[in-house]
Design a protein around this motif. Structure first.
Motif, PDB file in Angstrom:
ATOM      1  N   ASP A   1       0.862  -1.173   0.000  1.00  0.00           N
ATOM      2  CA  ASP A   1       0.000   0.000   0.000  1.00  0.00           C
ATOM      3  C   ASP A   1       0.901   1.226   0.000  1.00  0.00           C
ATOM      4  OD1 ASP A   1      -1.971   1.770   0.225  1.00  0.00           O
ATOM      5  OD2 ASP A   1      -2.942   0.878   1.971  1.00  0.00           O
TER       6      ASP A   1
ATOM      7  N   GLU B   1       0.461   4.400   2.039  1.00  0.00           N
ATOM      8  CA  GLU B   1       0.219   4.247   3.479  1.00  0.00           C
ATOM      9  C   GLU B   1       1.530   3.954   4.175  1.00  0.00           C
ATOM     10  OE1 GLU B   1      -1.576   4.702   6.339  1.00  0.00           O
ATOM     11  OE2 GLU B   1      -3.252   3.885   5.197  1.00  0.00           O
TER      12      GLU B   1
ATOM     13  N   GLN C   1     -13.127   6.528   9.223  1.00  0.00           N
ATOM     14  CA  GLN C   1     -12.584   5.337   8.561  1.00  0.00           C
ATOM     15  C   GLN C   1     -12.898   4.107   9.400  1.00  0.00           C
ATOM     16  OE1 GLN C   1      -8.397   5.700   7.201  1.00  0.00           O
ATOM     17  NE2 GLN C   1      -8.395   7.648   8.289  1.00  0.00           N
TER      18      GLN C   1
ATOM     19  N   LEU D   1     -11.444   0.245   9.763  1.00  0.00           N
ATOM     20  CA  LEU D   1     -10.384  -0.673   9.362  1.00  0.00           C
ATOM     21  C   LEU D   1     -10.828  -2.098   9.672  1.00  0.00           C
ATOM     22  CD1 LEU D   1      -7.372  -0.799   8.360  1.00  0.00           C
ATOM     23  CD2 LEU D   1      -6.714  -0.844  10.766  1.00  0.00           C
TER      24      LEU D   1
ATOM     25  N   THR E   1     -19.834  -2.416   2.245  1.00  0.00           N
ATOM     26  CA  THR E   1     -19.213  -1.399   1.397  1.00  0.00           C
ATOM     27  C   THR E   1     -20.219  -0.301   1.080  1.00  0.00           C
ATOM     28  OG1 THR E   1     -17.950  -3.222   0.445  1.00  0.00           O
ATOM     29  CG2 THR E   1     -17.841  -1.129  -0.716  1.00  0.00           C
TER      30      THR E   1
ATOM     31  N   LEU F   1     -14.846   5.825   5.125  1.00  0.00           N
ATOM     32  CA  LEU F   1     -13.898   5.130   4.254  1.00  0.00           C
ATOM     33  C   LEU F   1     -13.643   3.729   4.817  1.00  0.00           C
ATOM     34  CD1 LEU F   1     -11.820   5.332   1.877  1.00  0.00           C
ATOM     35  CD2 LEU F   1     -10.172   6.092   3.594  1.00  0.00           C
TER      36      LEU F   1
ATOM     37  N   ARG G   1     -11.472   0.580   4.978  1.00  0.00           N
ATOM     38  CA  ARG G   1     -10.102   0.169   4.652  1.00  0.00           C
ATOM     39  C   ARG G   1      -9.879  -1.270   5.083  1.00  0.00           C
ATOM     40  NH1 ARG G   1      -6.242   4.223   7.517  1.00  0.00           N
ATOM     41  NH2 ARG G   1      -5.018   2.325   7.452  1.00  0.00           N
ATOM     42  N   HIS G   2      -9.157  -2.011   4.247  1.00  0.00           N
ATOM     43  CA  HIS G   2      -8.855  -3.408   4.580  1.00  0.00           C
ATOM     44  C   HIS G   2      -7.389  -3.521   4.962  1.00  0.00           C
ATOM     45  CE1 HIS G   2     -12.724  -4.960   3.213  1.00  0.00           C
ATOM     46  NE2 HIS G   2     -12.668  -3.972   2.348  1.00  0.00           N
ATOM     47  N   THR G   3      -7.126  -4.253   6.045  1.00  0.00           N
ATOM     48  CA  THR G   3      -5.734  -4.435   6.451  1.00  0.00           C
ATOM     49  C   THR G   3      -5.049  -5.321   5.422  1.00  0.00           C
ATOM     50  OG1 THR G   3      -6.386  -6.345   7.778  1.00  0.00           O
ATOM     51  CG2 THR G   3      -6.157  -4.263   8.933  1.00  0.00           C
TER      52      THR G   3
END
Length: 273
Positions: free
Chosen positions: A13, A16, A90, A92, A105, A114, A116-118
């Motif tokens: 990523d 990030e 966000q 996670l 989603t 938002l 976010r996927h780890t």
């Protein structure tokens, strides 16, 4: 080796900086972490705990035991968390199927959160929820719990969370999570309880409106609230009680679809003639 590892960590990523995840967010509701852990057996069935923790304050936003770890449970848990603690900027989550489902989603997109996927194997990113789960195992599950029903387990869990976990000084923060969360209340976006707010959690489907201004949904015919002949519309519906079917056109809420009563329609047309 260490350099390669470090590079690998940054690679999946690029935007990030993984190192940053070791630090906390500055404000409550900037970032929540969500995950699932196995719980005790109730009625001979294994339970699963779905939980959301706020990164900055460590408040447990919501946690609930379910028999099934599916989209349905996730939507219910997410809905309770959003109503209780407001909307995170966000969320996670890991790459488990319920956290990647279209419904989750969609809901996040509707409320402007938002998702976010780890990255795979990125355990550090979820450290806070993992530590919370350890506390659940060490402090809650060791109690003499009434495991006669799912609702009694959830009632005991909620009491422990609110009276014990959220209200006990956190070693890293030096504050009770609930007090730390309270500092940022003025920044937090809360949901107003109303029918249209509930629709944020509905499932949706696309339909094309026929020439007579009707469409079929789950074997039933409906009439659109305004003239939408030939248009593709989005219908939102409660996945449990097939009650109101709400019609949206390009994100605009146009109202409830009317159940088509063909006989009545025929009569009124004849009267008009």
């Amino acid at each position: 080796g260490r350099m390669v590892k470090q590079y690998e960590m940054l690679k999946d990523d690029p935007g990030e900086n993984k190192q940053r995840l070791a630090f906390s967010m500055q404000y409550a509701n900037q970032l929540w972490q969500a995950d699932t852990m196995f719980g005790p057996h109730v009625e001979r069935k294994q339970t699963k705990l779905i939980a959301f923790i706020d990164d900055a304050s460590r408040v447990l936003c919501h946690g609930e035991f379910f028999f099934d770890e599916n989209t349905d449970s996730m939507v219910r848990a997410l809905r309770s968390a959003f109503y209780k603690r407001g909307l995170p900027e966000q969320l996670l989550v890991d790459n488990g199927s319920i956290y990647c489902s279209q419904e989750i989603t969609l809901i996040c997109a509707r409320v402007g959160c938002l998702l976010r996927h780890t990255a795979v194997r990125d355990a550090a990113a979820k450290g806070k929820i993992e530590r919370f789960f350890r506390r659940v195992r060490d402090q809650f599950l060791i109690r003499q719990l009434d495991l006669s029903s799912l609702s009694s387990l959830n009632q005991q869990f909620t009491e422990w969370v609110e009276q014990d976990y959220n209200a006990t000084v956190h070693s890293t923060l030096g504050l009770k999570p609930i007090d730390r969360f309270g500092f940022d209340l003025s920044r937090i976006r809360f949901l107003s309880p109303s029918q249209t707010t509930d629709e944020l959690f509905y499932a949706e489907a696309t339909r094309t409106v026929k020439k007579d201004n009707t469409f079929s949904f789950q074997g039933v015919r409906y009439e659109t609230p305004v003239d939408l002949r030939g248009k593709e519309i989005v219908v939102r519906y409660d996945r449990h009680h097939l009650g109101a079917i709400i019609v949206y056109d390009q994100g605009r809420r146009l109202g409830q679809a009317r159940l088509l009563d063909a006989v009545l329609n025929g009569m009124s047309r004849r009267r008009e003639a």
